[in-house]
Write a protein that holds these residues in place. Sequence first.
Motif, PDB file in Angstrom:
ATOM      1  N   GLY A 123     123.842  58.390  -6.413  1.00 24.91           N
ATOM      2  CA  GLY A 123     123.277  57.226  -5.650  1.00 24.91           C
ATOM      3  C   GLY A 123     123.295  55.762  -6.399  1.00 24.91           C
ATOM      4  O   GLY A 123     122.467  55.096  -6.506  1.00 24.91           O
ATOM      5  N   THR A 156     113.215  52.534 -11.531  1.00 24.58           N
ATOM      6  CA  THR A 156     114.628  52.253 -11.274  1.00 24.58           C
ATOM      7  C   THR A 156     115.086  51.812 -12.627  1.00 24.58           C
ATOM      8  O   THR A 156     114.882  51.062 -13.341  1.00 24.58           O
ATOM      9  CB  THR A 156     114.545  51.076 -10.251  1.00 24.58           C
ATOM     10  OG1 THR A 156     113.963  51.612  -9.144  1.00 24.58           O
ATOM     11  CG2 THR A 156     116.232  50.943  -9.724  1.00 24.58           C
ATOM     12  N   ASP A 162     118.574  54.996  -8.895  1.00 27.34           N
ATOM     13  CA  ASP A 162     117.246  55.527  -8.508  1.00 27.34           C
ATOM     14  C   ASP A 162     117.456  56.872  -9.093  1.00 27.34           C
ATOM     15  O   ASP A 162     118.044  57.712  -8.664  1.00 27.34           O
ATOM     16  CB  ASP A 162     117.287  55.556  -6.932  1.00 27.34           C
ATOM     17  CG  ASP A 162     115.846  56.227  -6.439  1.00 27.34           C
ATOM     18  OD1 ASP A 162     115.273  56.608  -7.470  1.00 27.34           O
ATOM     19  OD2 ASP A 162     115.870  56.651  -5.445  1.00 27.34           O
ATOM     20  N   GLN A 206     124.402  52.222  -7.408  1.00 32.63           N
ATOM     21  CA  GLN A 206     125.099  51.077  -6.656  1.00 32.63           C
ATOM     22  C   GLN A 206     125.557  50.123  -7.744  1.00 32.63           C
ATOM     23  O   GLN A 206     125.157  49.946  -8.582  1.00 32.63           O
ATOM     24  CB  GLN A 206     123.865  50.447  -5.895  1.00 32.63           C
ATOM     25  CG  GLN A 206     123.390  51.541  -4.690  1.00 32.63           C
ATOM     26  CD  GLN A 206     124.305  51.752  -3.666  1.00 32.63           C
ATOM     27  OE1 GLN A 206     125.025  51.101  -3.363  1.00 32.63           O
ATOM     28  NE2 GLN A 206     124.202  53.171  -3.137  1.00 32.63           N
ATOM     29  N   GLU A 243     129.031  58.666 -12.524  1.00 36.46           N
ATOM     30  CA  GLU A 243     128.621  60.175 -12.048  1.00 36.46           C
ATOM     31  C   GLU A 243     129.198  61.307 -12.594  1.00 36.46           C
ATOM     32  O   GLU A 243     128.829  62.353 -12.928  1.00 36.46           O
ATOM     33  CB  GLU A 243     128.945  59.895 -10.598  1.00 36.46           C
ATOM     34  CG  GLU A 243     128.126  58.787  -9.724  1.00 36.46           C
ATOM     35  CD  GLU A 243     127.837  58.957  -8.235  1.00 36.46           C
ATOM     36  OE1 GLU A 243     128.854  59.630  -7.816  1.00 36.46           O
ATOM     37  OE2 GLU A 243     127.121  58.299  -7.739  1.00 36.46           O
TER      38      GLU A 243
END
Length: 275
Positions: free
Chosen positions: A263, A226, A181, A265, A246
């Motif tokens: 965030g 997304t 996201d 996933q 990240e």
Amino acid sequence: MKQSYEAPAQWFQTLKNHLKIQKGALLLPDSNEGVLSPWVITGYDRTTYFRLRVPASYIYNMFHRSPSSIVLMKKEDILDLTAYFSSREFGLIGTLLIYGMFFHDKLIGVLLVSDSPVLSWAPEMVRLLFSVIDELSSSLLYAFRAERQEKLTSRVFFDLQAFNKALPPDMTEQALLFTVDPQPIIQTFRVDNPELDVFLMIRDIASVLSTILEGAPVFINSEKSTIFVLHRDTQTDRELLVHQLESALKHLFPELSSIPGLGIQATIVRLPLSM
């Protein structure tokens, strides 16, 4: 000016403040579509916001005929640009300033200005001003974004069918799907530059993720805003790979270091991918 993702927007904001630009835009190359798209835009209506994607060929041809990288054009000279503005905004244009930024003869950005006190100056004064600006602008914009874009080896798709057709032959049954996201990232980028273009930001984030994963295919769901990235190794440590992704994003974009987690996933999915 710090070297960061939003540096081109900071450059635009500086010019906007000092030149009192009421209507203008900074367009950066979108190599996948052969156009220059707004990285930051101010003063124009929403229709122009979506239309202002100018073919790179038009800009190259215009500057090929011009002895200067600064062009001041009256409305009758820019009829070819009518389709890229709303009828209302095009009707309000008296003079359009087009400043092309080149680095080693490669077009890396275009500044458009249609409402600023500068437009009432004598043309030679405008060109003198921008000749000074040009001494730093081109090299800075190249270092901040263009050089990074040249190193990207990404595969980004907006159509799910095209995305599934582009999957590697050995990626036939299952894959590891990363779902991103981008909104928290976008909000961070827009703290100091609220006029940054969301579409290009999402595309850049997707391209970087694809490159980090060695050209992994990426699908951008435009309706949900997304990003979906496929990785063939379903046996990998998901938490570790998410952490690595990240960390890599935060290394490339230091402004993201203030966000504890981005965030991302990770789940195993069956192929072809369906939504």
